[in-house]
Design an enzyme around this catalytic site. Structure first.
Site, PDB file in Angstrom:
ATOM      1  N   GLY A  24       0.772  -1.238   0.000  1.00  0.00           N
ATOM      2  CA  GLY A  24       0.000   0.000   0.000  1.00  0.00           C
ATOM      3  C   GLY A  24       0.801   1.284   0.000  1.00  0.00           C
ATOM      4  O   GLY A  24       0.281   2.332   0.378  1.00  0.00           O
ATOM      5  N   HIS A  33       1.119   1.000 -13.802  1.00  0.00           N
ATOM      6  CA  HIS A  33       1.867  -0.183 -14.238  1.00  0.00           C
ATOM      7  C   HIS A  33       3.361   0.132 -14.188  1.00  0.00           C
ATOM      8  O   HIS A  33       3.792   1.158 -14.720  1.00  0.00           O
ATOM      9  CB  HIS A  33       1.452  -0.589 -15.658  1.00  0.00           C
ATOM     10  N   ILE A  74      -7.225  -8.977 -12.251  1.00  0.00           N
ATOM     11  CA  ILE A  74      -7.801  -8.383 -13.449  1.00  0.00           C
ATOM     12  C   ILE A  74      -9.282  -8.154 -13.178  1.00  0.00           C
ATOM     13  O   ILE A  74      -9.996  -9.080 -12.785  1.00  0.00           O
ATOM     14  CB  ILE A  74      -7.591  -9.308 -14.671  1.00  0.00           C
TER      15      ILE A  74
END
Length: 189
Positions: free
Chosen positions: A11, A108, A91
Site C-alpha cells: 500500500g 503499471h 484483473i
C-alpha cells in the site's frame, strides 16, 4: 466525485495518494480502500489514516463471478464514481470495467506496451542482464478489457544502470510512481 482505491499488498502508492487526497489536491473524496487480501498491510495503512476499507476474497465468494458481483454491489452502495488501482493484483471483470468505462485508472511499473501483465520490473531487469537493455518505466493508463492495453494518461522512462540490482531498480521505479500517479490524478479528477 467519490473515489475508491484498490490495492492488494503493502500500500505505499495508496498512502502517497491518500496524503494528496487529505491535502485537498484532487477534486474528489477518497471514500474507500478495497483490498482482496485480508492480511495485506494496505489495510493497516487505511486504518491509521482513518479511511474506510473493505476486504473479501474470491475464495470466500466461491468464485470470480460472485466476487465481481459483490465488488460491484459494494461500489454502488458506497456511491463510488471513480476507481484507482494501486497495486491491485487482479484483473477486473468485464462487468465492472463496463460499469466504470473510462473511470478506472491503473499504475503499471513499465513503459507500456512493454512488459504487460505481472512481474514487469523483474522482466525488465532480466532483459537488462541478458541484452543490456538500459531502460524501463512507469505508465498510468485507463483500464479497458485487455491486459494493460487501455489509453495511456502519463508515462515516464526509468533508466536501468549497469550496477543496478533488482532492489535498486524497484526502488527507483517506486519513487517515480509516487511522483507520477498524483500528477496524473490531478489532471483527470
Amino acid at each position: 466525485m467519490r473515489v475508491a482505491i484498490f490495492a492488494s499488498g503493502n500500500g505505499s502508492n495508496f498512502e502517497v495518494l491518500a496524503k494528496h487526497f487529505a491535502k485537498g489536491e484532487f477534486n474528489a473524496e477518497l471514500a474507500l480502500v478495497f483490498c482482496d487480501h485480508p492480511e495485506a498491510f494496505v489495510l493497516e495503512r487505511a486504518k491509521r489514516l482513518q479511511i474506510p476499507a473493505a476486504t473479501f476474497t474470491v475464495k470466500e465468494c466461491h468464485g470470480k463471478e460472485a466476487y465481481e458481483k459483490r465488488l460491484l454491489a459494494l461500489l454502488q452502495a458506497k456511491k463510488i464514481d471513480f476507481i484507482v488501482l494501486a497495486g491491485y493484483m487482479r484483473i477486473l471483470g468485464q462487468e465492472i470495467v463496463c460499469a466504470y468505462d473510462k473511470k478506472i485508472v491503473n499504475l503499471h511499473p513499465a513503459y507500456l506496451p512493454e512488459y504487460q501483465g505481472l512481474h514487469a520490473i523483474e522482466r525488465a531487469f532480466l532483459d537488462h542482464e541478458r541484452t543490456g537493455k538500459n531502460q524501463t518505466g512507469v505508465t498510468i493508463h485507463y483500464v479497458d478489457t485487455g491486459l494493460d492495453t487501455g489509453p495511456v494518461i502519463l508515462q515516464q522512462k526509468v533508466p536501468i544502470y549497469p550496477d543496478d540490482t533488482l532492489a535498486t531498480l524497484e526502488a527507483r521505479i517506486h519513487a517515480v510512481e509516487h511522483e507520477l500517479y498524483p500528477k496524473a490524478l490531478s489532471q483527470i479528477l
